[in-house]
Design a protein around this motif. Structure first.
Motif, PDB file in Angstrom:
ATOM      1  N   LYS A  86      21.356 -15.326  -2.990  1.00  0.00           N
ATOM      2  CA  LYS A  86      22.516 -15.702  -3.796  1.00  0.00           C
ATOM      3  C   LYS A  86      23.767 -15.254  -3.045  1.00  0.00           C
ATOM      4  N   HIS A  95      24.494 -11.650  -2.953  1.00  0.00           N
ATOM      5  CA  HIS A  95      23.576 -10.800  -2.195  1.00  0.00           C
ATOM      6  C   HIS A  95      23.895 -10.776  -0.704  1.00  0.00           C
ATOM      7  N   ASP A 100      19.353  -6.868  -2.344  1.00  0.00           N
ATOM      8  CA  ASP A 100      18.403  -7.405  -3.318  1.00  0.00           C
ATOM      9  C   ASP A 100      17.429  -8.428  -2.708  1.00  0.00           C
TER      10      ASP A 100
END
Ligand SMILES: Nc1ncnc2c1ncn2[C@@H]1O[C@H](COP(=O)(O)OP(=O)(O)OP(=O)(O)O)[C@@H](O)[C@H]1O
Ligand SMILES: [Mg+2]
Length: 377
Positions: free
Chosen positions: A228, A231, A243
């Motif tokens: 994402k 991240h 993450d």
């Protein structure tokens, strides 16, 4: 079918005790890890997945995370894993088993550190994962503020990840201590494997995607797993990744998640020029396709990328729609609720484009044109 996919139940849990439990567990673990140090909460990080706190140990900033049962907090709060005393009993068992989610994630953070992608010095204590807070701004925020830099930023981040995932130890770790439940396909199967009661347009799009999903490549390489834009931290001269959800899968999965979440981020966060950012995404993906799938197979990869993008968008829409109303969500996900009908419209168009266009280049161009549905304010 995993119970996490079920719709809200009438057994929804009271939210404050669950959040308090997460906070207390984190503070107790920090006290055990750093006896004698002053431990201070710097802030709560809203997450649909875990209990996350920013803390300071002395003057050093850390991020601390606790997973409940290795499933999403949202599903726990919906009551899909039983009443709170049952969850607590299951949690004790879950943490006493080897290789729970936080332990696997600590190993994955170690791999990132060894590749120079963020020295977070992960440590797991009493079920809680502590990482040093890494410097840098989240990629989504940088793209929204400087849309003209999108292509360069994305190309840089994807290049770093390509180098990481091509390392033999990445594949070894993905097999031994990966997070296969978190891939786009696994989440899609959990959420939509059985027909869902949702609005008709979303249901039609999901049915189309479900049929097309059989065409996704079978797993073959290591993937970062949860790429994402929040991240990817953009530093002065390096990227850091957070993450990780390392797993074995198709190389389209990471790029698909990045595209899916950037489009949604740009749909809810003000940007001076979201079209410019989209042009940057187009450029970066074109380079990625040339690099990872040169020659006649390139088109097929792009088709798969669009399919995985649409599946991920359906996944996150489902997450946001089924989150308990008072559950704290990250701001951009909360914002998605305000535009979700337009996201469904985009999904419907993209699913139809995939059905009609076996040619990846055309499916990609058509899908990009349908992002207008969500970027128009
Ligand atoms: N080591 C770190 N350095 C800087 N920021 C961090 C770090 N770890 C976590 N964060 C911040 O906290 C947020 C939530 O952490 P993380 O993504 O690990 O939790 P999560 O519960 O898996 O969240 P989600 O499901 O929303 O991805 C991240 O998006 C990031 O903003
Ligand atoms: Mg996260």
């Amino acid at each position: 079918m995993n119970p996490q996919s079920l719709a809200p139940t009438d057994r929804q849990l009271d939210i404050p005790p669950v959040l308090r439990y997460g906070r207390d567990r984190i503070l107790d673990a920090a006290a055990a890890q750093w006896p004698g140090s002053t431990i201070r909460i710097r802030g709560y990080v809203p997450s649909a997945t875990s209990c996350v706190l920013r803390i300071a140990v002395g003057n050093t900033p850390f991020v601390a995370k606790l997973s409940l049962l290795g499933v999403s907090v949202s599903s726990v709060l919906r009551g899909t894993h039983g009443a709170w005393p049952e969850v607590l009993a299951a949690q004790e068992q879950y943490e006493s088993g080897a290789g729970h989610l936080m332990e696997r994630q600590a190993l994955q953070y170690g791999l990132l550190a060894s590749a120079g992608l963020g020295d977070s010095q992960p440590v797991v204590r009493d079920g809680v994962l502590f990482t040093r807070e890494l410097p840098g701004r989240p990629l989504g925020a940088v793209v929204a503020q400087y849309p003209a830099r999108t292509s360069r930023l994305l190309r840089g981040a994807l290049r770093e990840l390509n180098i990481l995932t091509a390392r033999p130890e990445a594949l070894v770790l993905a097999r031994a201590a990966g997070t296969p439940d978190a891939t786009i396909s696994a989440v899609f199967e959990r959420k939509f494997g059985q027909s869902q009661r949702s609005d008709e347009l979303l249901e039609q799009a999901v049915i189309r995607l479900r049929e097309l999903a059989a065409g996704l490549d079978s797993p073959d390489v290591a993937v970062f797993g949860d790429l994402k834009p929040e991240h990817v931290l953009v530093g002065r001269d390096r990227y850091a990744f957070i993450d990780p959800a390392l797993s074995v899968g198709s190389p389209v999965l990471d790029v698909a998640k990045l595209v899916s979440r950037l489009v949604l981020y740009l749909a809810v966060v003000p940007s001076s020029n979201p079209c410019r950012a989209m042009a940057g995404i187009d450029e970066a993906v074109a380079e990625w396709a040339r690099h990872t799938a040169p020659g006649p197979h390139g088109g097929g990869r792009l088709w798969q990328l669009v399919l995985a993008w649409a599946m991920d968008t359906a996944n996150i829409l489902h997450t946001v729609r089924t989150a308990p109303a008072m559950m704290p969500l990250p701001g951009h996900l909360h914002g998605l609720l305000g535009v979700d009908h337009r996201v469904v419209l985009m999904l419907d168009r993209i699913a139809r484009a995939l059905e009609q266009n076996g040619d990846g280049g055309r499916a990609w161009a058509t899908a990009l044109s349908h992002t207008d549905q969500v970027l128009a304010r």
